[in-house]
Design an enzyme around this catalytic site. Structure first.
Site, short mmCIF file in Angstrom:
data_model
loop_
_atom_site.label_atom_id
_atom_site.label_comp_id
_atom_site.label_asym_id
_atom_site.label_seq_id
_atom_site.Cartn_x
_atom_site.Cartn_y
_atom_site.Cartn_z
N TYR A 57 0.83 -1.22 0.00
CA TYR A 57 0.00 0.00 0.00
C TYR A 57 0.86 1.27 0.00
CZ TYR A 57 -4.19 -2.78 0.13
OH TYR A 57 -5.18 -3.64 -0.24
N ARG A 60 1.55 1.87 -3.58
CA ARG A 60 0.37 2.40 -4.30
C ARG A 60 0.05 3.83 -3.88
NH1 ARG A 60 -4.21 -1.81 -3.88
NH2 ARG A 60 -5.27 -0.32 -5.23
N GLN A 94 -15.59 1.73 -5.70
CA GLN A 94 -14.80 0.65 -5.10
C GLN A 94 -13.34 1.08 -5.03
OE1 GLN A 94 -16.17 -3.40 -6.88
NE2 GLN A 94 -16.77 -1.83 -8.33
N HIS A 112 -14.77 0.56 -0.42
CA HIS A 112 -13.59 -0.27 -0.07
C HIS A 112 -12.50 0.55 0.63
CE1 HIS A 112 -14.76 -3.47 -3.33
NE2 HIS A 112 -15.50 -3.54 -2.25
N CYS A 120 -6.44 3.04 13.16
CA CYS A 120 -5.76 2.37 14.27
C CYS A 120 -6.55 1.12 14.65
CB CYS A 120 -5.63 3.31 15.46
SG CYS A 120 -4.90 2.48 16.90
N CYS A 139 -0.08 5.63 16.65
CA CYS A 139 -1.41 6.24 16.49
C CYS A 139 -1.41 7.60 17.18
CB CYS A 139 -2.48 5.32 17.10
SG CYS A 139 -4.11 6.12 17.14
N ALA A 224 -13.19 4.62 -20.68
CA ALA A 224 -14.01 5.49 -19.82
C ALA A 224 -13.93 6.95 -20.24
CB ALA A 224 -13.56 5.33 -18.36
C1 BJW Z 1 -11.85 -0.09 -18.29
C2 BJW Z 1 -10.72 0.56 -18.75
C3 BJW Z 1 -10.91 1.82 -19.30
C4 BJW Z 1 -10.08 -1.32 -17.96
N1 BJW Z 1 -12.13 2.32 -19.39
N2 BJW Z 1 -13.06 0.43 -18.40
C5 BJW Z 1 -18.19 -16.32 -3.32
C6 BJW Z 1 -19.35 -15.77 -3.87
C7 BJW Z 1 -19.72 -14.46 -3.59
C8 BJW Z 1 -18.97 -13.68 -2.75
C9 BJW Z 1 -17.82 -14.23 -2.20
C10 BJW Z 1 -17.44 -15.53 -2.47
N3 BJW Z 1 -16.29 -15.78 -1.80
C11 BJW Z 1 -15.94 -14.67 -1.14
C12 BJW Z 1 -16.86 -13.71 -1.36
C13 BJW Z 1 -16.87 -12.35 -0.85
C14 BJW Z 1 -15.78 -11.49 -1.48
C15 BJW Z 1 -15.85 -11.63 -3.00
O1 BJW Z 1 -16.63 -10.97 -3.65
N4 BJW Z 1 -15.02 -12.46 -3.59
C16 BJW Z 1 -15.08 -12.66 -5.05
C17 BJW Z 1 -13.72 -12.46 -5.65
C18 BJW Z 1 -15.71 -13.99 -5.32
N5 BJW Z 1 -16.06 -10.14 -1.07
C19 BJW Z 1 -15.64 -9.66 0.09
O2 BJW Z 1 -14.94 -10.32 0.84
C20 BJW Z 1 -16.11 -8.28 0.44
N6 BJW Z 1 -16.74 -8.32 1.72
C21 BJW Z 1 -17.87 -9.01 1.92
O3 BJW Z 1 -18.45 -9.63 1.04
O4 BJW Z 1 -18.33 -8.90 3.21
C22 BJW Z 1 -19.55 -9.59 3.55
C23 BJW Z 1 -20.68 -8.60 3.68
C24 BJW Z 1 -21.04 -7.82 2.62
C25 BJW Z 1 -22.11 -6.92 2.75
C26 BJW Z 1 -22.78 -6.81 3.93
C27 BJW Z 1 -22.41 -7.60 5.01
C28 BJW Z 1 -21.34 -8.49 4.87
C29 BJW Z 1 -14.94 -7.32 0.53
C30 BJW Z 1 -14.34 -7.07 -0.80
C31 BJW Z 1 -13.07 -6.23 -0.67
C32 BJW Z 1 -12.41 -6.00 -2.02
N7 BJW Z 1 -11.15 -5.43 -1.81
C33 BJW Z 1 -10.33 -5.11 -3.00
C34 BJW Z 1 -8.87 -4.79 -2.53
C35 BJW Z 1 -8.81 -3.68 -1.50
C36 BJW Z 1 -8.76 -2.32 -2.12
C37 BJW Z 1 -7.46 -2.07 -2.88
O5 BJW Z 1 -6.40 -2.60 -2.51
O6 BJW Z 1 -7.51 -1.29 -3.86
O7 BJW Z 1 -10.93 -4.04 -3.73
S1 BJW Z 1 -10.24 -6.42 -4.22
C38 BJW Z 1 -10.22 -5.38 -5.62
O8 BJW Z 1 -11.37 -5.73 -6.42
C39 BJW Z 1 -10.43 -3.96 -5.10
C40 BJW Z 1 -11.49 -3.46 -6.04
O9 BJW Z 1 -12.20 -2.39 -5.48
C41 BJW Z 1 -12.33 -4.68 -6.32
C42 BJW Z 1 -13.15 -4.61 -7.59
O10 BJW Z 1 -12.33 -4.56 -8.73
P1 BJW Z 1 -12.76 -3.67 -9.98
O11 BJW Z 1 -12.78 -2.25 -9.59
O12 BJW Z 1 -13.98 -4.22 -10.59
O13 BJW Z 1 -11.48 -3.87 -10.94
P2 BJW Z 1 -11.20 -5.01 -12.02
O14 BJW Z 1 -9.76 -4.96 -12.34
O15 BJW Z 1 -11.74 -6.31 -11.58
O16 BJW Z 1 -12.05 -4.55 -13.28
C43 BJW Z 1 -11.73 -3.40 -14.02
C44 BJW Z 1 -12.68 -3.27 -15.19
O17 BJW Z 1 -12.38 -2.07 -15.87
C45 BJW Z 1 -12.57 -4.41 -16.22
O18 BJW Z 1 -13.88 -4.86 -16.57
C46 BJW Z 1 -11.90 -3.74 -17.43
O19 BJW Z 1 -12.35 -4.25 -18.66
C47 BJW Z 1 -12.34 -2.31 -17.25
N8 BJW Z 1 -11.42 -1.34 -17.84
N9 BJW Z 1 -9.61 -0.27 -18.55
C48 BJW Z 1 -13.18 1.58 -18.94
N10 BJW Z 1 -9.82 2.52 -19.78
#
Ligand code: BJW
Length: 243
Positions: A57, A60, A94, A112, A120, A139, A224
């Site tokens: 991090y 980043r 996100q 996120h 902390c 902290c 985008a």
């Molecule tokens: C362009 C472009 C251009 C490129 N123009 N477009 C099984 C089933 C269902 C759920 C789960 C499961 N097993 C586990 C889970 C839960 C899990 C999950 O979803 N896992 C899946 C992988 C299966 N989720 C969690 O654990 C979440 N918490 C949770 O569910 O808690 C329970 C709960 C929920 C609600 C209420 C109560 C309880 C937490 C998720 C945390 C995600 N964290 C991350 C990392 C931390 C942040 C960081 O370091 O930055 O967040 S993971 C990462 O993925 C990051 C992002 O925010 C997130 C989403 O990614 P994003 O933004 O979609 O990026 P990409 O790369 O995937 O896509 C980019 C897109 O842009 C692509 O389509 C390209 O084509 C496009 N693109 N260039 C336009 N120029």
């Protein structure tokens, strides 16, 4: 395009910031092609090897603070929509970057977390963070050393603002997902939720069809910086032509 100006919920993902110079996650050159998410984006990883997670991090954060990284035309177009649309516009992102705010958006919910904030683990205080974090960071609220972490939602943790997001979706007339692959829940489920609520027009703006593309009423594909300003212009033209 004739439209009724009802509230809009925008969901953004890494694709909206790609043309500002920030990596996406799941594209072939994305972050998860470079590091294993199990090593950096889970609470277990942080317990096992906090220095490794801090290094990820810190790298980043320095990237985000590089003067070359600036909001792009998509961020600015969303800010314009928020200013000019005659009903509330909420941007749920996100992304942990601050490019929506720097682009002029005011109503932004970082489900996120935020890279420029630290939390902390001992007292729960959150504070702005522009420098590197380490296991020796103290902290400023409770004085504890070694408990500071990035204010980020890792896998297995509960995303921020879920009640507010669900309330906004329930009141929305339109849901627009931008630059997200639709693979991470609960964000990936918002389009389904909007469809269940009914009466919500759902639109995907993405480089290519996402995993959930078939769930949207309508899609526009391309970078985008092209498709977002064009679609926002269409929406705002519709407002101008209202009687
Ligand atoms: C362009 C472009 C251009 C490129 N123009 N477009 C099984 C089933 C269902 C759920 C789960 C499961 N097993 C586990 C889970 C839960 C899990 C999950 O979803 N896992 C899946 C992988 C299966 N989720 C969690 O654990 C979440 N918490 C949770 O569910 O808690 C329970 C709960 C929920 C609600 C209420 C109560 C309880 C937490 C998720 C945390 C995600 N964290 C991350 C990392 C931390 C942040 C960081 O370091 O930055 O967040 S993971 C990462 O993925 C990051 C992002 O925010 C997130 C989403 O990614 P994003 O933004 O979609 O990026 P990409 O790369 O995937 O896509 C980019 C897109 O842009 C692509 O389509 C390209 O084509 C496009 N693109 N260039 C336009 N120029």
């Amino acid at each position: 395009m004739p439209i009724t100006p009802s509230p809009i919920v925008i969901l953004t993902g890494a694709g909206v910031s790609k043309e500002s110079g920030l990596d996406t996650f799941r594209d072939k050159d994305g972050i998860w092609a470079q590091v294993d998410l199990e090593d950096v984006a889970t609470p277990e990883a942080f317990r096992r090897d906090p220095e490794r997670v801090h290094a990820f991090y810190n790298h980043r954060r320095r990237g985000l603070l590089d003067p070359a990284v600036e909001p792009n035309a998509a961020h600015r177009a969303l800010a314009r929509l928020e200013r000019e649309w005659p009903a509330p516009v909420m941007t749920v992102t996100q992304n942990i970057d601050d490019l929506h705010e720097r682009g002029g958006s005011k109503r932004v919910l970082h489900m996120h977390g935020e890279l420029l904030k630290a939390r902390c683990g001992a007292c729960g205080d959150t504070s702005p963070q522009r420098d590197d974090l380490s296991v020796s960071t103290r902290c400023t609220a409770c004085g504890q050393v070694g408990a500071m972490r990035p204010d980020i939602v890792w896998f297995g943790e509960i995303p921020m603002g879920m009640d507010e997001i669900e309330a906004a979706l329930a009141a929305a007339g339109m849901f627009i997902a931008i630059g997200t692959s639709g693979t991470v829940y609960p964000a990936a489920g918002f389009v389904g939720l909007a469809r269940q609520i009914g009466g919500v027009r759902t639109v995907e703006l993405n480089l290519e069809p996402s995993d959930g593309a078939a769930l949207f009423h309508e899609s526009r594909h391309g970078p985008a910086t092209e498709v977002v300003p064009a679609f926002m212009e269409e929406l705002l033209d519709g407002v101008e032509s209202l009687p």
